[in-house]
Design a protein around this motif. Structure first.
Motif, PDB file in Angstrom:
ATOM      1  N   ASN A  71       0.825  -1.208   0.000  1.00 31.20           N
ATOM      2  CA  ASN A  71       0.000   0.000   0.000  1.00 31.20           C
ATOM      3  C   ASN A  71       0.860   1.259   0.000  1.00 31.20           C
ATOM      4  O   ASN A  71       1.994   1.252   0.498  1.00 31.20           O
ATOM      5  CB  ASN A  71      -0.903   0.036   1.249  1.00 31.20           C
ATOM      6  N   SER A  72       0.309   2.317  -0.543  1.00 32.11           N
ATOM      7  CA  SER A  72       0.937   3.648  -0.461  1.00 32.11           C
ATOM      8  C   SER A  72       2.428   3.593  -0.773  1.00 32.11           C
ATOM      9  O   SER A  72       3.283   3.941   0.050  1.00 32.11           O
ATOM     10  CB  SER A  72       0.734   4.244   0.948  1.00 32.11           C
ATOM     11  N   LEU A  73       2.731   3.163  -1.971  1.00 36.43           N
ATOM     12  CA  LEU A  73       4.124   2.961  -2.365  1.00 36.43           C
ATOM     13  C   LEU A  73       4.966   4.219  -2.203  1.00 36.43           C
ATOM     14  O   LEU A  73       4.510   5.344  -2.465  1.00 36.43           O
ATOM     15  CB  LEU A  73       4.172   2.471  -3.810  1.00 36.43           C
ATOM     16  N   GLU A  74       6.218   4.011  -1.740  1.00 30.86           N
ATOM     17  CA  GLU A  74       7.160   5.106  -1.535  1.00 30.86           C
ATOM     18  C   GLU A  74       8.391   4.879  -2.421  1.00 30.86           C
ATOM     19  O   GLU A  74       8.654   3.756  -2.869  1.00 30.86           O
ATOM     20  CB  GLU A  74       7.583   5.156  -0.066  1.00 30.86           C
ATOM     21  N   LEU A  75       9.149   5.968  -2.605  1.00 27.84           N
ATOM     22  CA  LEU A  75      10.341   5.870  -3.451  1.00 27.84           C
ATOM     23  C   LEU A  75      11.288   4.778  -2.967  1.00 27.84           C
ATOM     24  O   LEU A  75      11.896   4.057  -3.760  1.00 27.84           O
ATOM     25  CB  LEU A  75      11.077   7.209  -3.482  1.00 27.84           C
ATOM     26  N   GLY A  76      11.421   4.638  -1.647  1.00 31.83           N
ATOM     27  CA  GLY A  76      12.331   3.654  -1.064  1.00 31.83           C
ATOM     28  C   GLY A  76      11.909   2.210  -1.279  1.00 31.83           C
ATOM     29  O   GLY A  76      12.669   1.294  -0.965  1.00 31.83           O
ATOM     30  N   ASP A  77      10.723   2.020  -1.805  1.00 38.81           N
ATOM     31  CA  ASP A  77      10.262   0.652  -2.084  1.00 38.81           C
ATOM     32  C   ASP A  77      10.825   0.128  -3.395  1.00 38.81           C
ATOM     33  O   ASP A  77      10.686  -1.061  -3.703  1.00 38.81           O
ATOM     34  CB  ASP A  77       8.726   0.602  -2.133  1.00 38.81           C
ATOM     35  N   SER A  78      11.452   0.999  -4.164  1.00 40.45           N
ATOM     36  CA  SER A  78      12.055   0.566  -5.425  1.00 40.45           C
ATOM     37  C   SER A  78      13.137  -0.473  -5.146  1.00 40.45           C
ATOM     38  O   SER A  78      14.077  -0.215  -4.385  1.00 40.45           O
ATOM     39  CB  SER A  78      12.667   1.755  -6.165  1.00 40.45           C
ATOM     40  N   ALA A  79      12.997  -1.621  -5.731  1.00 39.19           N
ATOM     41  CA  ALA A  79      13.919  -2.740  -5.485  1.00 39.19           C
ATOM     42  C   ALA A  79      13.475  -3.905  -6.352  1.00 39.19           C
ATOM     43  O   ALA A  79      12.481  -3.818  -7.078  1.00 39.19           O
ATOM     44  CB  ALA A  79      13.894  -3.154  -4.012  1.00 39.19           C
ATOM     45  N   VAL A  80      14.220  -5.001  -6.242  1.00 41.70           N
ATOM     46  CA  VAL A  80      13.777  -6.252  -6.856  1.00 41.70           C
ATOM     47  C   VAL A  80      13.267  -7.152  -5.734  1.00 41.70           C
ATOM     48  O   VAL A  80      13.959  -7.354  -4.725  1.00 41.70           O
ATOM     49  CB  VAL A  80      14.915  -6.952  -7.623  1.00 41.70           C
ATOM     50  N   TYR A  81      12.068  -7.674  -5.899  1.00 39.95           N
ATOM     51  CA  TYR A  81      11.454  -8.524  -4.884  1.00 39.95           C
ATOM     52  C   TYR A  81      11.473  -9.963  -5.389  1.00 39.95           C
ATOM     53  O   TYR A  81      11.029 -10.246  -6.503  1.00 39.95           O
ATOM     54  CB  TYR A  81      10.025  -8.067  -4.598  1.00 39.95           C
ATOM     55  N   PHE A  82      12.015 -10.854  -4.550  1.00 38.51           N
ATOM     56  CA  PHE A  82      12.117 -12.267  -4.913  1.00 38.51           C
ATOM     57  C   PHE A  82      11.234 -13.108  -4.020  1.00 38.51           C
ATOM     58  O   PHE A  82      11.224 -12.948  -2.792  1.00 38.51           O
ATOM     59  CB  PHE A  82      13.557 -12.767  -4.764  1.00 38.51           C
ATOM     60  N   CYS A  83      10.553 -14.019  -4.642  1.00 39.23           N
ATOM     61  CA  CYS A  83       9.799 -15.039  -3.945  1.00 39.23           C
ATOM     62  C   CYS A  83      10.628 -16.316  -3.954  1.00 39.23           C
ATOM     63  O   CYS A  83      11.380 -16.576  -4.907  1.00 39.23           O
ATOM     64  CB  CYS A  83       8.471 -15.253  -4.662  1.00 39.23           C
ATOM     65  N   ALA A  84      10.535 -17.109  -2.903  1.00 34.49           N
ATOM     66  CA  ALA A  84      11.274 -18.370  -2.824  1.00 34.49           C
ATOM     67  C   ALA A  84      10.435 -19.400  -2.094  1.00 34.49           C
ATOM     68  O   ALA A  84       9.464 -19.060  -1.393  1.00 34.49           O
ATOM     69  CB  ALA A  84      12.613 -18.176  -2.119  1.00 34.49           C
ATOM     70  N   SER A  85      10.801 -20.652  -2.264  1.00 33.03           N
ATOM     71  CA  SER A  85      10.119 -21.714  -1.530  1.00 33.03           C
ATOM     72  C   SER A  85      11.118 -22.772  -1.112  1.00 33.03           C
ATOM     73  O   SER A  85      12.197 -22.910  -1.704  1.00 33.03           O
ATOM     74  CB  SER A  85       9.005 -22.348  -2.371  1.00 33.03           C
TER      75      SER A  85
END
Lengths: 110, 113
Positions: free
Chosen positions: B79-93
């Motif tokens: 929610n309410s995305l901020e500039l600092g949220d810029s990144a690569v998000y990885f899912c793993a199992s």
């Protein structure tokens, strides 16, 4: 948490053996040592895991001395496609999670 | 067959928006994770679910809310995305918890304008 220290970068040439050493002085009794490889624009990929002595698979070997305060990932006869970031991790002990350090960027040259 | 798949691969959006990233694994694993990789390439765990139950929740703003409808899926809503949220998000199992090899997706690159 067990912290790991590994070289930031290494260079090698095709056909050479590459050894990347990781220090983990505070490793706990229940911790395993695990190495992952990450190519650009991809997720990390599991390479090898060990607890003590030596482990070998089709990709690499992992050498762990008796005190377990360090470990060495050995890549035999590297090729250009082995250029990647290699992460050494110890865990999960009591935390239930793995902590990734900054990794070692390996550049293999022709 | 892709073992761990994330969608979308790229996500470009403006500050203040709400967005979701989906993750599915077909490995039959019972534990799933979300990691964030910043520009310096540090991978930090955010959440971990085991059989749909939250087991790890790092110090992540509560704007981030993971949801696991079943053990094969772990979605991430922000929610309410901020500039600092810029990144690569990885899912793993993984099968079992963190001492087992983790299988990662190829990441979602989130860019906040």
């Amino acid at each position: 948490l067990a912290k790991t220290t590994q070289p930031i970068s290494m260079d090698s040439y095709e056909g050479q053996e590459v050894n990347i050493t990781c220090s983990h002085n505070n490793i706990a009794t229940n911790d395993y040592i695990t190495w992952y490889q990450q190519f650009p624009s991809q997720g990390p990929r599991f390479i090898i895991q060990g607890y003590k002595t030596k482990v070998t698979n089709e990709v690499a070997s992992l050498f762990i001395p008796a005190d377990r305060k360090s470990s060495t990932l050995s890549l035999p006869r590297v090729s250009l496609s082995d250029t990647a970031v290699y992460y050494c991790l110890v865990g999960p002990s009591n935390t239930g999670k793995l902590i990734f350090g900054q990794g070692t960027t390996l550049q293999v040259k022709p | 067959d892709t073992a761990v798949s994330q969608t979308p691969k790229y996500l470009v959006t403006q500050m203040g928006n709400d967005k979701s990233i989906k993750c599915e694994q077909n490995l039959g694993h019972d534990t799933m994770y979300w990691y964030k990789q910043d520009s310096k390439k540090f991978l930090k765990i955010m959440f971990s679910y085991n059989n749909k139950e939250l087991i790890i929740n790092e110090t992540v703003p509560n704007r981030f809310s993971p949801k696991s409808p079943d053990k094969a899926h772990l979605n991430l809503h922000i929610n309410s995305l901020e500039l600092g949220d810029s990144a690569v998000y990885f899912c793993a199992s993984s099968q079992g918890q963190a001492d087992q090899p983790q299988h990662f997706g190829d990441g979602t690159r989130l860019s906040i304008l």
